[in-house]
Design a protein around this motif. Structure first.
Motif, PDB file in Angstrom:
ATOM      1  N   GLN A  64      14.395 -13.423 -31.428  1.00 46.25           N
ATOM      2  CA  GLN A  64      13.609 -13.339 -29.698  1.00 46.25           C
ATOM      3  C   GLN A  64      14.576 -13.632 -28.680  1.00 46.25           C
ATOM      4  O   GLN A  64      14.215 -12.587 -27.726  1.00 46.25           O
ATOM      5  CB  GLN A  64      12.616 -14.647 -30.241  1.00 46.25           C
TER       6      GLN A  64
ATOM      7  N   PHE B  17       3.604  -3.772 -35.953  1.00 49.16           N
ATOM      8  CA  PHE B  17       2.961  -5.055 -36.851  1.00 49.16           C
ATOM      9  C   PHE B  17       3.973  -4.691 -37.920  1.00 49.16           C
ATOM     10  O   PHE B  17       4.717  -5.426 -38.710  1.00 49.16           O
ATOM     11  CB  PHE B  17       1.870  -4.585 -37.233  1.00 49.16           C
ATOM     12  N   ILE B  21       6.968  -6.922 -40.557  1.00 51.84           N
ATOM     13  CA  ILE B  21       7.034  -7.014 -41.312  1.00 51.84           C
ATOM     14  C   ILE B  21       8.673  -6.438 -41.631  1.00 51.84           C
ATOM     15  O   ILE B  21       9.682  -7.393 -42.751  1.00 51.84           O
ATOM     16  CB  ILE B  21       6.015  -6.004 -41.950  1.00 51.84           C
ATOM     17  N   SER B  56       3.583 -14.557 -43.724  1.00 55.99           N
ATOM     18  CA  SER B  56       2.732 -14.338 -42.457  1.00 55.99           C
ATOM     19  C   SER B  56       3.608 -15.123 -41.800  1.00 55.99           C
ATOM     20  O   SER B  56       3.523 -14.053 -39.769  1.00 55.99           O
ATOM     21  CB  SER B  56       1.544 -14.711 -43.196  1.00 55.99           C
ATOM     22  N   GLN B  57       3.549 -15.786 -41.468  1.00 55.35           N
ATOM     23  CA  GLN B  57       3.976 -16.584 -40.058  1.00 55.35           C
ATOM     24  C   GLN B  57       5.478 -16.126 -39.884  1.00 55.35           C
ATOM     25  O   GLN B  57       5.946 -16.071 -38.526  1.00 55.35           O
ATOM     26  CB  GLN B  57       4.746 -17.906 -40.730  1.00 55.35           C
ATOM     27  N   ILE B  58       6.578 -15.625 -40.552  1.00 51.99           N
ATOM     28  CA  ILE B  58       7.604 -14.388 -40.081  1.00 51.99           C
ATOM     29  C   ILE B  58       7.391 -13.488 -39.108  1.00 51.99           C
ATOM     30  O   ILE B  58       8.313 -13.283 -38.726  1.00 51.99           O
ATOM     31  CB  ILE B  58       9.132 -14.609 -40.765  1.00 51.99           C
ATOM     32  N   ILE B  59       6.185 -12.740 -39.917  1.00 53.69           N
ATOM     33  CA  ILE B  59       5.500 -11.499 -39.440  1.00 53.69           C
ATOM     34  C   ILE B  59       5.701 -12.000 -37.653  1.00 53.69           C
ATOM     35  O   ILE B  59       5.512 -11.123 -37.354  1.00 53.69           O
ATOM     36  CB  ILE B  59       4.521 -10.806 -40.795  1.00 53.69           C
ATOM     37  N   ALA B  60       4.781 -12.832 -38.271  1.00 56.23           N
ATOM     38  CA  ALA B  60       3.767 -13.145 -36.706  1.00 56.23           C
ATOM     39  C   ALA B  60       4.761 -13.855 -35.409  1.00 56.23           C
ATOM     40  O   ALA B  60       4.773 -13.311 -33.972  1.00 56.23           O
ATOM     41  CB  ALA B  60       2.996 -14.574 -36.901  1.00 56.23           C
ATOM     42  N   ILE B  61       6.257 -14.379 -36.025  1.00 54.74           N
ATOM     43  CA  ILE B  61       6.864 -14.896 -35.090  1.00 54.74           C
ATOM     44  C   ILE B  61       8.042 -13.104 -34.980  1.00 54.74           C
ATOM     45  O   ILE B  61       7.973 -12.787 -33.196  1.00 54.74           O
ATOM     46  CB  ILE B  61       7.901 -15.267 -35.503  1.00 54.74           C
ATOM     47  N   ASN B  62       8.207 -12.553 -35.746  1.00 56.44           N
ATOM     48  CA  ASN B  62       8.862 -10.512 -34.799  1.00 56.44           C
ATOM     49  C   ASN B  62       7.612 -10.082 -34.466  1.00 56.44           C
ATOM     50  O   ASN B  62       8.310  -9.203 -33.278  1.00 56.44           O
ATOM     51  CB  ASN B  62       9.041 -10.457 -36.710  1.00 56.44           C
ATOM     52  N   PHE B  63       6.118 -10.439 -34.857  1.00 60.02           N
ATOM     53  CA  PHE B  63       5.793  -9.488 -34.184  1.00 60.02           C
ATOM     54  C   PHE B  63       5.683  -9.986 -32.836  1.00 60.02           C
ATOM     55  O   PHE B  63       5.025  -8.704 -31.403  1.00 60.02           O
ATOM     56  CB  PHE B  63       3.925  -9.415 -34.710  1.00 60.02           C
ATOM     57  N   GLN B  64       6.099 -11.394 -32.215  1.00 63.06           N
ATOM     58  CA  GLN B  64       5.676 -11.302 -30.690  1.00 63.06           C
ATOM     59  C   GLN B  64       7.182 -10.787 -30.635  1.00 63.06           C
ATOM     60  O   GLN B  64       6.935  -9.672 -29.225  1.00 63.06           O
ATOM     61  CB  GLN B  64       6.002 -13.305 -30.627  1.00 63.06           C
TER      62      GLN B  64
ATOM     63  N   GLY C  27      -1.099 -10.306 -42.306  1.00 55.78           N
ATOM     64  CA  GLY C  27       0.505 -10.331 -42.674  1.00 55.78           C
ATOM     65  C   GLY C  27       0.274 -10.965 -44.285  1.00 55.78           C
ATOM     66  O   GLY C  27       1.303 -10.593 -45.075  1.00 55.78           O
ATOM     67  N   VAL C  28      -0.813 -11.405 -44.975  1.00 53.01           N
ATOM     68  CA  VAL C  28      -1.401 -11.785 -46.321  1.00 53.01           C
ATOM     69  C   VAL C  28      -0.898 -10.128 -46.878  1.00 53.01           C
ATOM     70  O   VAL C  28      -0.199 -10.144 -48.348  1.00 53.01           O
ATOM     71  CB  VAL C  28      -1.658 -13.298 -46.459  1.00 53.01           C
ATOM     72  N   ILE C  58      -0.223 -20.165 -38.315  1.00 52.27           N
ATOM     73  CA  ILE C  58       0.286 -18.841 -38.023  1.00 52.27           C
ATOM     74  C   ILE C  58      -0.701 -18.097 -37.236  1.00 52.27           C
ATOM     75  O   ILE C  58      -0.537 -17.474 -35.940  1.00 52.27           O
ATOM     76  CB  ILE C  58       0.364 -17.933 -38.967  1.00 52.27           C
ATOM     77  N   ILE C  61       1.004 -19.319 -33.347  1.00 53.10           N
ATOM     78  CA  ILE C  61       1.554 -18.177 -33.049  1.00 53.10           C
ATOM     79  C   ILE C  61       1.070 -16.648 -32.867  1.00 53.10           C
ATOM     80  O   ILE C  61       1.532 -16.538 -31.760  1.00 53.10           O
ATOM     81  CB  ILE C  61       2.698 -18.291 -34.376  1.00 53.10           C
ATOM     82  N   ASN C  62      -0.269 -15.635 -34.007  1.00 53.71           N
ATOM     83  CA  ASN C  62      -0.265 -14.770 -33.110  1.00 53.71           C
ATOM     84  C   ASN C  62      -0.840 -14.356 -32.494  1.00 53.71           C
ATOM     85  O   ASN C  62      -1.740 -14.473 -31.295  1.00 53.71           O
ATOM     86  CB  ASN C  62      -1.155 -14.106 -34.958  1.00 53.71           C
ATOM     87  N   THR C  65       1.013 -14.591 -28.681  1.00 48.11           N
ATOM     88  CA  THR C  65       0.763 -13.043 -28.527  1.00 48.11           C
ATOM     89  C   THR C  65      -0.456 -12.070 -28.148  1.00 48.11           C
ATOM     90  O   THR C  65      -0.015 -12.049 -27.214  1.00 48.11           O
ATOM     91  CB  THR C  65       1.140 -11.819 -29.498  1.00 48.11           C
TER      92      THR C  65
END
Lengths: 78, 78, 78, 78, 78, 78
Positions: A64, B17, B21, B56-64, C27-28, C58, C61-62, C65
């Motif tokens: 980020q 999204f 991932i 799913s949390q990492i995906i959320a951070i990268n999606f930001q 994400g899941v 999560i 975080i989403n 965004t």
């Protein structure tokens, strides 16, 4: 400590991602300066799914920062 | 490593999204390059609720990051 | 995978929050595509306080965004 | 679900912080809709230091969103 | 609850960091209002390395908010 | 507590990263002021892979703040 971080700019997003990995590793190096101890820990966490996920999370956070520093490579022609 | 990330731009939020991932998985790949070891770990964490939540949390951070890079697809007509 | 995310815009903050929940669940889903396995895990984590807290994180975080994508619904009359 | 989130604007930072708490709790409510189960879990996690710390972390993340939505209350006279 | 947060502005980054600590503690106070229970938990988590690290993480997140609210104290002469 | 944080500005990204480490450590110091207890904990967490990863994560979060405060050192010639 030697100079290791001169700029957050990279030419491509992929190089930015690789810089994010370096930043993540450096955070560990500063906290545990002994290379010998780190080398002993590596085989453990690199075979542990939750540790790998946690490592990927730090990379995501640092990415980020690097991405913002490069204005998301919006002006890079690909 | 081969070229795998040329741009953070995507046409739609969903593709963004899916790129998030990929970034999350790449963080794991760089940390544990052995595909064989990763394949051994996958059945374990993919059946563990807390590991799935962490993924799913990492995906959320990268999606930001990806969303910011695409200016949140504000100018995309849907 | 079918189309499920056409836009990050929502009319109200509450719909934005609900979209953030969808993103968290997706994400899941991407990480564990088997609905059968996910259904087996759900009763376990939904009765575990720490898993619930992690799920809420999560979503938070989403929601960052989605809220940014909607300029925090500043121009919405309520 | 009933309407519970009409706006992210609050008059003061403290009200914003309290809204962040509500958002954090809502994330749990959506994931575990049964009030009875949540009530059973509450005494456990509210006496566990690590759960309390985790709860405070979600509040912090949601407070980032609420604070940004209020432009950090910069124009509020105090 | 009494008034405890009137503004996110502080004169210096250090005061901003201390405000971030207050915000982190308040998140715990709202979740567990009983001072007696919190006092019982404190000696446990304050001697646990992982809890301390987790506490420092919340402070870091809240410090992001406070720093942004103060425009990173860029206009402060030091 | 003595003055320890006068500014978030640094000359280089590397100094910014080192400031982020300081901020991370300060979060621990404020939570556990006893140097004696911290010294007792250090050998434990500095040899634990998951604690090291968690420490690196806080550094990453604080580095986001410091980097933003320095406008990502975009105007620094290197």
């Amino acid at each position: 400590m030697e100079q290791w971080l001169l700029s957050l700019r990279t030419d491509t997003p992929q190089e930015g991602f690789e810089l994010a990995i370096q930043l993540s590793q450096r955070g560990v190096v500063y906290t545990q300066p002994s290379e010998e101890i780190r080398n002993r820990l590596r085989p453990l966490y690199s075979k542990n799914a939750d540790s790998l996920i946690a490592a990927s999370q730090i990379i995501a956070i640092n990415f980020q920062t690097v991405a913002a520093a490069n204005d998301y490579w919006k002006n890079t022609t690909t």
